[in-house]
Design a protein around this motif. Structure first.
Motif, PDB file in Angstrom:
ATOM      1  N   LYS A 147      60.271  18.463 -62.285  1.00  0.00           N
ATOM      2  CA  LYS A 147      58.951  19.167 -62.447  1.00  0.00           C
ATOM      3  C   LYS A 147      57.859  18.567 -61.613  1.00  0.00           C
ATOM      4  O   LYS A 147      56.893  19.408 -61.213  1.00  0.00           O
ATOM      5  CB  LYS A 147      58.775  19.276 -63.801  1.00  0.00           C
ATOM      6  N   THR A 148      57.721  17.349 -61.784  1.00  0.00           N
ATOM      7  CA  THR A 148      56.680  16.788 -60.990  1.00  0.00           C
ATOM      8  C   THR A 148      56.646  16.977 -59.304  1.00  0.00           C
ATOM      9  O   THR A 148      55.558  17.423 -58.836  1.00  0.00           O
ATOM     10  CB  THR A 148      56.591  15.068 -61.170  1.00  0.00           C
ATOM     11  N   PHE A 149      57.886  16.948 -58.670  1.00  0.00           N
ATOM     12  CA  PHE A 149      57.824  17.112 -57.272  1.00  0.00           C
ATOM     13  C   PHE A 149      57.727  18.748 -57.059  1.00  0.00           C
ATOM     14  O   PHE A 149      56.847  18.816 -56.002  1.00  0.00           O
ATOM     15  CB  PHE A 149      59.053  16.549 -56.752  1.00  0.00           C
ATOM     16  N   ASP A 150      58.258  19.510 -57.840  1.00  0.00           N
ATOM     17  CA  ASP A 150      57.952  20.953 -57.609  1.00  0.00           C
ATOM     18  C   ASP A 150      56.332  21.209 -57.722  1.00  0.00           C
ATOM     19  O   ASP A 150      55.826  22.090 -56.849  1.00  0.00           O
ATOM     20  CB  ASP A 150      58.818  21.560 -58.435  1.00  0.00           C
ATOM     21  N   SER A 151      55.769  20.699 -58.520  1.00  0.00           N
ATOM     22  CA  SER A 151      54.384  20.963 -58.999  1.00  0.00           C
ATOM     23  C   SER A 151      53.574  20.289 -57.702  1.00  0.00           C
ATOM     24  O   SER A 151      52.646  21.113 -57.208  1.00  0.00           O
ATOM     25  CB  SER A 151      53.842  20.574 -60.096  1.00  0.00           C
ATOM     26  N   TYR A 152      53.788  19.138 -57.462  1.00  0.00           N
ATOM     27  CA  TYR A 152      53.102  18.659 -56.095  1.00  0.00           C
ATOM     28  C   TYR A 152      53.409  19.267 -54.912  1.00  0.00           C
ATOM     29  O   TYR A 152      52.576  19.383 -53.826  1.00  0.00           O
ATOM     30  CB  TYR A 152      53.360  17.093 -56.046  1.00  0.00           C
ATOM     31  N   LEU A 153      54.676  19.581 -54.691  1.00  0.00           N
ATOM     32  CA  LEU A 153      55.193  20.287 -53.425  1.00  0.00           C
ATOM     33  C   LEU A 153      55.403  21.731 -53.535  1.00  0.00           C
ATOM     34  O   LEU A 153      56.487  22.284 -53.137  1.00  0.00           O
ATOM     35  CB  LEU A 153      56.208  19.360 -52.796  1.00  0.00           C
ATOM     36  N   SER A 154      54.424  22.343 -54.303  1.00  0.00           N
ATOM     37  CA  SER A 154      54.810  23.828 -54.627  1.00  0.00           C
ATOM     38  C   SER A 154      55.256  24.742 -53.227  1.00  0.00           C
ATOM     39  O   SER A 154      55.959  25.613 -53.430  1.00  0.00           O
ATOM     40  CB  SER A 154      53.618  24.358 -55.143  1.00  0.00           C
ATOM     41  N   ASP A 155      54.793  24.493 -52.076  1.00  0.00           N
ATOM     42  CA  ASP A 155      55.006  25.093 -50.807  1.00  0.00           C
ATOM     43  C   ASP A 155      56.042  24.311 -50.080  1.00  0.00           C
ATOM     44  O   ASP A 155      56.098  24.271 -48.771  1.00  0.00           O
ATOM     45  CB  ASP A 155      53.997  25.635 -50.204  1.00  0.00           C
ATOM     46  N   GLY A 156      56.907  23.235 -50.550  1.00  0.00           N
ATOM     47  CA  GLY A 156      57.751  22.279 -49.906  1.00  0.00           C
ATOM     48  C   GLY A 156      56.960  21.659 -48.857  1.00  0.00           C
ATOM     49  O   GLY A 156      55.837  21.093 -48.926  1.00  0.00           O
ATOM     50  N   LEU A 157      57.527  21.701 -47.739  1.00  0.00           N
ATOM     51  CA  LEU A 157      57.113  20.764 -46.448  1.00  0.00           C
ATOM     52  C   LEU A 157      55.585  21.228 -45.930  1.00  0.00           C
ATOM     53  O   LEU A 157      54.960  20.677 -45.585  1.00  0.00           O
ATOM     54  CB  LEU A 157      58.095  21.062 -45.161  1.00  0.00           C
ATOM     55  N   ASN A 158      55.485  22.585 -46.125  1.00  0.00           N
ATOM     56  CA  ASN A 158      54.241  23.241 -45.938  1.00  0.00           C
ATOM     57  C   ASN A 158      53.058  23.333 -46.908  1.00  0.00           C
ATOM     58  O   ASN A 158      52.171  24.136 -46.686  1.00  0.00           O
ATOM     59  CB  ASN A 158      54.482  24.572 -45.418  1.00  0.00           C
TER      60      ASN A 158
END
Length: 161
Positions: free
Chosen positions: A48-59
């Motif tokens: 959940k933490t990673f997905d919230s910080y990196l909501s658009d993945g690499l971009n």
């Protein structure tokens, strides 16, 4: 060692997938180790933490995801994730993750990488660089202190028998 012996190169999509998997697993392990979070819950929380910080993945906007490359061999020796953000009305560059792979540790690459982070911060015109490190990570703490970081908050604990 000269700073030119390594460079930061924007991650490819496949490098990002490996990075995400490794960092997510490591963060979940940290949550389990440091906070005694049950493993399944720790993995869920990390994701959940990673997905919230990196909501658009690499971009994801204001996120800089790099492979750390040894210039001579062109080998990937680590990864770096930086977030440009505002914190208390101060522009900062937050080091979300910096990792020198085990086989390349102890060769000065961490210190050189931190110097290159300083240059990136200057390019982005930020006022400070910030990071978080868990207290058990003595090697990282030592490196950060050597390159000028100072603690601004310390939590301590003592376990009783």
């Amino acid at each position: 060692m000269e700073e030119t012996i390594i460079k930061f190169v924007k991650m490819t999509e496949s490098e990002f997938e490996e990075f995400y998997k490794l960092e997510n697993e490591n963060y979940a392990e940290d949550l389990n180790k440091v906070f005694n979070t049950p493993k399944e819950e720790a993995y869920s929380q990390a994701t959940k933490t990673f997905d919230s910080y990196l909501s658009d993945g690499l971009n994801t906007e204001n996120n800089y995801l790099y492979s750390i490359i040894e210039s001579e061999s062109n080998n990937q020796i680590g990864t770096l994730w930086l977030i440009a953000r505002e914190n208390n009305n101060i522009k900062e560059l937050f080091i979300a993750s910096i990792r020198i792979f085990n086989q390349y540790q102890g060769k000065g690459y961490g210190k050189i990488s931190m110097s290159l982070v300083d240059k990136k911060a200057s390019e982005l015109n930020v006022a400070k660089i910030a990071l978080h490190v868990f207290g058990y990570n003595k090697n990282a703490i030592s490196l950060y202190e050597k390159v000028g970081f100072e603690p601004f908050s310390i939590n301590m604990e003592k376990f009783l028998d």
